[in-house]
Design a protein around this motif. Sequence first.
Motif, short mmCIF file in Angstrom:
data_model
loop_
_atom_site.label_atom_id
_atom_site.label_comp_id
_atom_site.label_asym_id
_atom_site.label_seq_id
_atom_site.Cartn_x
_atom_site.Cartn_y
_atom_site.Cartn_z
N THR A 89 0.86 -1.18 0.00
CA THR A 89 0.00 0.00 0.00
C THR A 89 0.89 1.23 0.00
O THR A 89 2.10 1.14 0.26
N MET A 90 0.30 2.37 -0.24
CA MET A 90 1.07 3.62 -0.19
C MET A 90 1.57 3.88 1.23
O MET A 90 2.64 4.45 1.41
N GLU A 91 0.83 3.43 2.23
CA GLU A 91 1.30 3.59 3.61
C GLU A 91 2.56 2.75 3.86
O GLU A 91 3.47 3.19 4.56
N ASP A 92 2.60 1.55 3.28
CA ASP A 92 3.81 0.72 3.39
C ASP A 92 4.99 1.43 2.76
O ASP A 92 6.10 1.44 3.31
N ILE A 93 4.76 2.04 1.62
CA ILE A 93 5.83 2.75 0.92
C ILE A 93 6.28 3.96 1.73
O ILE A 93 7.49 4.22 1.85
N ALA A 94 5.33 4.69 2.31
CA ALA A 94 5.67 5.85 3.15
C ALA A 94 6.53 5.41 4.34
O ALA A 94 7.54 6.04 4.67
N TYR A 95 6.13 4.32 4.97
CA TYR A 95 6.90 3.80 6.11
C TYR A 95 8.32 3.44 5.68
O TYR A 95 9.30 3.81 6.33
N ASP A 96 8.43 2.71 4.56
CA ASP A 96 9.75 2.29 4.07
C ASP A 96 10.61 3.50 3.71
O ASP A 96 11.82 3.51 3.96
N LEU A 97 9.99 4.52 3.14
CA LEU A 97 10.72 5.74 2.78
C LEU A 97 11.27 6.44 4.02
O LEU A 97 12.45 6.82 4.06
#
Length: 175
Positions: A122-130
Amino acid sequence: MRVYITDLEAYNNGHLVGEWYQLPMSEDLLAESIENVLNEGKEICEDEHFHEEYFIADYECEYMEIDEYANLTKHNEVAEAMEAMSEYEIKIIKFLLDNHIVSDIFEAIEQRDDVRVYEDQTMEDIAYDLIEECYNLDNIPSIISNNIDYKSIARDLEIEGSYYKFGSDIYEYIG
């Protein structure tokens, strides 16, 4: 990629003369294949002159559409390049074409390295990883790290316009 090469002059004279060919093939074999179709058309039409023009009456290709008067030499090169690619790279090529990020298959092949695929995220997963990638969250006080709004960051990343939802994956185009 399979193409049905047809003799244009024979077709215009009411004869469907052609053959299915699997691309890629060597340049010599491709030239010979076209010549064979044109010679067969010449014989069926009982012409004295050599038939010169062909067209693609039909095709089977998963990753692109082929125009009836397409340059077969270029499409043979594309088929060769695609044959050497992984499923992951082909997935990127389809994404670039289907979302009209590039204008043709040749541009998609050139720009495939400009895409990153986040599979089943999800975009939230990507935000966390970033955030994790840019800042070591272990070194940030928990009062701060526990209050990071990943949902808002994800929304802002989407608005930025370099992330695309395609199928069950998210693609980042950095080109």
